[in-house]
Structures are given as C-alpha cells and as structure tokens.
Design a protein around this motif. Sequence first.
Motif, mmCIF file in Angstrom:
data_model
loop_
_atom_site.group_PDB
_atom_site.id
_atom_site.type_symbol
_atom_site.label_atom_id
_atom_site.label_comp_id
_atom_site.label_asym_id
_atom_site.label_seq_id
_atom_site.Cartn_x
_atom_site.Cartn_y
_atom_site.Cartn_z
ATOM 1 N N TRP A 27 -13.829 4.206 12.475
ATOM 2 C CA TRP A 27 -13.816 4.330 11.223
ATOM 3 C C TRP A 27 -12.609 3.908 10.109
ATOM 4 C CZ3 TRP A 27 -16.852 9.481 10.463
ATOM 5 C CH2 TRP A 27 -18.197 9.455 11.061
ATOM 6 N N CYS A 28 -11.692 4.622 10.438
ATOM 7 C CA CYS A 28 -10.485 4.403 10.261
ATOM 8 C C CYS A 28 -9.890 2.739 9.946
ATOM 9 C CB CYS A 28 -9.833 5.286 10.770
ATOM 10 S SG CYS A 28 -9.665 7.607 10.139
ATOM 11 N N LYS A 29 -10.227 2.604 11.304
ATOM 12 C CA LYS A 29 -9.846 1.460 11.997
ATOM 13 C C LYS A 29 -10.163 0.051 10.800
ATOM 14 C CE LYS A 29 -10.231 -2.701 14.737
ATOM 15 N NZ LYS A 29 -10.393 -2.271 16.826
ATOM 16 N N VAL A 30 -11.259 0.199 10.844
ATOM 17 C CA VAL A 30 -13.088 -0.666 10.298
ATOM 18 C C VAL A 30 -12.678 -0.535 8.787
ATOM 19 C CG1 VAL A 30 -15.035 -1.360 9.809
ATOM 20 C CG2 VAL A 30 -14.981 -0.485 11.951
ATOM 21 N N ALA A 31 -12.534 0.583 7.698
ATOM 22 C CA ALA A 31 -11.865 0.578 6.635
ATOM 23 C C ALA A 31 -10.664 0.011 6.175
ATOM 24 C CB ALA A 31 -11.675 2.670 6.123
ATOM 25 N N VAL A 32 -9.848 -0.252 7.132
ATOM 26 C CA VAL A 32 -8.426 -0.600 7.273
ATOM 27 C C VAL A 32 -8.492 -2.065 6.958
ATOM 28 C CG1 VAL A 32 -5.964 -1.404 7.775
ATOM 29 C CG2 VAL A 32 -7.038 1.122 7.562
ATOM 30 N N THR A 33 -9.461 -3.014 7.721
ATOM 31 C CA THR A 33 -9.496 -4.470 8.333
ATOM 32 C C THR A 33 -10.895 -4.731 7.213
ATOM 33 O OG1 THR A 33 -11.297 -3.661 10.051
ATOM 34 C CG2 THR A 33 -8.352 -4.113 10.405
ATOM 35 N N GLU A 34 -11.458 -4.449 6.743
ATOM 36 C CA GLU A 34 -13.195 -4.202 6.096
ATOM 37 C C GLU A 34 -13.490 -2.873 5.283
ATOM 38 O OE1 GLU A 34 -16.021 -5.856 9.429
ATOM 39 O OE2 GLU A 34 -15.054 -5.528 10.632
ATOM 40 N N PRO A 35 -12.300 -2.853 4.320
ATOM 41 C CA PRO A 35 -12.698 -2.623 3.434
ATOM 42 C C PRO A 35 -14.226 -3.241 2.124
ATOM 43 C CG PRO A 35 -10.574 -2.851 2.569
ATOM 44 C CD PRO A 35 -10.864 -3.766 4.100
ATOM 45 N N LEU A 36 -14.518 -1.876 2.101
ATOM 46 C CA LEU A 36 -15.678 -1.700 0.868
ATOM 47 C C LEU A 36 -14.775 -1.764 -0.488
ATOM 48 C CD1 LEU A 36 -18.787 -1.320 -0.694
ATOM 49 C CD2 LEU A 36 -18.475 0.890 -0.165
ATOM 50 N N ARG A 37 -13.808 -0.740 -0.870
ATOM 51 C CA ARG A 37 -12.883 -1.651 -2.041
ATOM 52 C C ARG A 37 -11.068 -1.480 -0.946
ATOM 53 N NH1 ARG A 37 -13.824 1.940 -7.146
ATOM 54 N NH2 ARG A 37 -11.690 1.852 -7.896
ATOM 55 N N ARG A 38 -10.452 -1.781 -2.225
ATOM 56 C CA ARG A 38 -9.148 -0.968 -2.032
ATOM 57 C C ARG A 38 -8.407 -1.250 -3.126
ATOM 58 N NH1 ARG A 38 -7.943 -5.440 1.679
ATOM 59 N NH2 ARG A 38 -8.350 -4.210 3.488
ATOM 60 N N GLU A 39 -7.332 -0.447 -3.183
ATOM 61 C CA GLU A 39 -6.466 -0.327 -4.298
ATOM 62 C C GLU A 39 -4.910 0.002 -4.134
ATOM 63 O OE1 GLU A 39 -6.895 3.127 -6.775
ATOM 64 O OE2 GLU A 39 -8.820 2.100 -7.120
ATOM 65 N N THR A 40 -4.267 0.373 -4.819
ATOM 66 C CA THR A 40 -2.609 0.446 -4.590
ATOM 67 C C THR A 40 -2.533 1.583 -5.386
ATOM 68 O OG1 THR A 40 -1.963 -1.565 -3.938
ATOM 69 C CG2 THR A 40 -0.355 -0.271 -4.423
ATOM 70 N N GLN A 41 -1.836 2.440 -4.736
ATOM 71 C CA GLN A 41 -1.880 3.512 -5.472
ATOM 72 C C GLN A 41 -0.689 4.015 -6.267
ATOM 73 O OE1 GLN A 41 -3.633 6.724 -2.283
ATOM 74 N NE2 GLN A 41 -1.598 7.170 -2.102
ATOM 75 N N PRO A 42 -0.006 4.295 -7.339
ATOM 76 C CA PRO A 42 0.787 4.786 -7.840
ATOM 77 C C PRO A 42 2.375 4.160 -6.983
ATOM 78 C CG PRO A 42 -0.302 5.744 -9.263
ATOM 79 C CD PRO A 42 -1.463 5.330 -7.800
ATOM 80 N N ASP A 43 1.810 5.042 -6.440
ATOM 81 C CA ASP A 43 3.327 5.471 -5.461
ATOM 82 C C ASP A 43 3.622 4.368 -4.374
ATOM 83 O OD1 ASP A 43 1.304 6.305 -3.031
ATOM 84 O OD2 ASP A 43 1.840 7.692 -3.164
ATOM 85 N N GLY A 44 2.545 3.257 -4.233
ATOM 86 C CA GLY A 44 2.431 1.853 -2.893
ATOM 87 C C GLY A 44 1.548 2.325 -1.914
#
Length: 86
Positions: A27-44
């Motif tokens: 699941w983690c692999k798919v989340a990284v490669t094909e995310p529903l949404r992606r967002e950068t946090q303030p810490d990068g």
Amino acid sequence: MTFSAMKTTRYFDEQVIRKRPYIKREWCKVAVTEPLRRETQPDGRIRHWLLISDTPDGKPRILRVVTLDDGETIHNAFFDRDFPKE
C-alpha cells in the motif's frame, strides 16, 4: 520502482510496522507512486494519500504515507482520520 527497491527509514522499519502491523508495505509503495493527493510539508517531507478498500475491518480508509524530501524514502504511514473530504 520494484518492491525490493522501496526505500524506508529505520523509524519506519522498526517503529511504524511494529506498531501498525496491518499497514501493508505494498500500500505504501502505491501511495508514493500513484497517490490520490500529494502535498509538501513545511519541513520538506512529502505526504501522499491513497484510498485503501481492503482494510482489515472492511471499511475503506485513507492511508497517509510520509516520505523524506526525496519523495521516495518512506518514513511514516497511518490511516488518516483527518483527510479532508472534498
């Protein structure tokens, strides 16, 4: 990225998977490669979300996977109760 090539932090391997054994690495692999949404946090670090239908309790849930700033090394993963419904 093949499953064997998935990068993880020591924290993920020793703490996250131990505390949350129901989280599947696939699941983690798919989340990284094909995310529903992606967002950068303030810490990068980068948040990736994925809808998981086949959870242990049978209820669809949103998985949040946090990677380091490289966007591929998995650091944390959990079901996100606060995911904003659009």
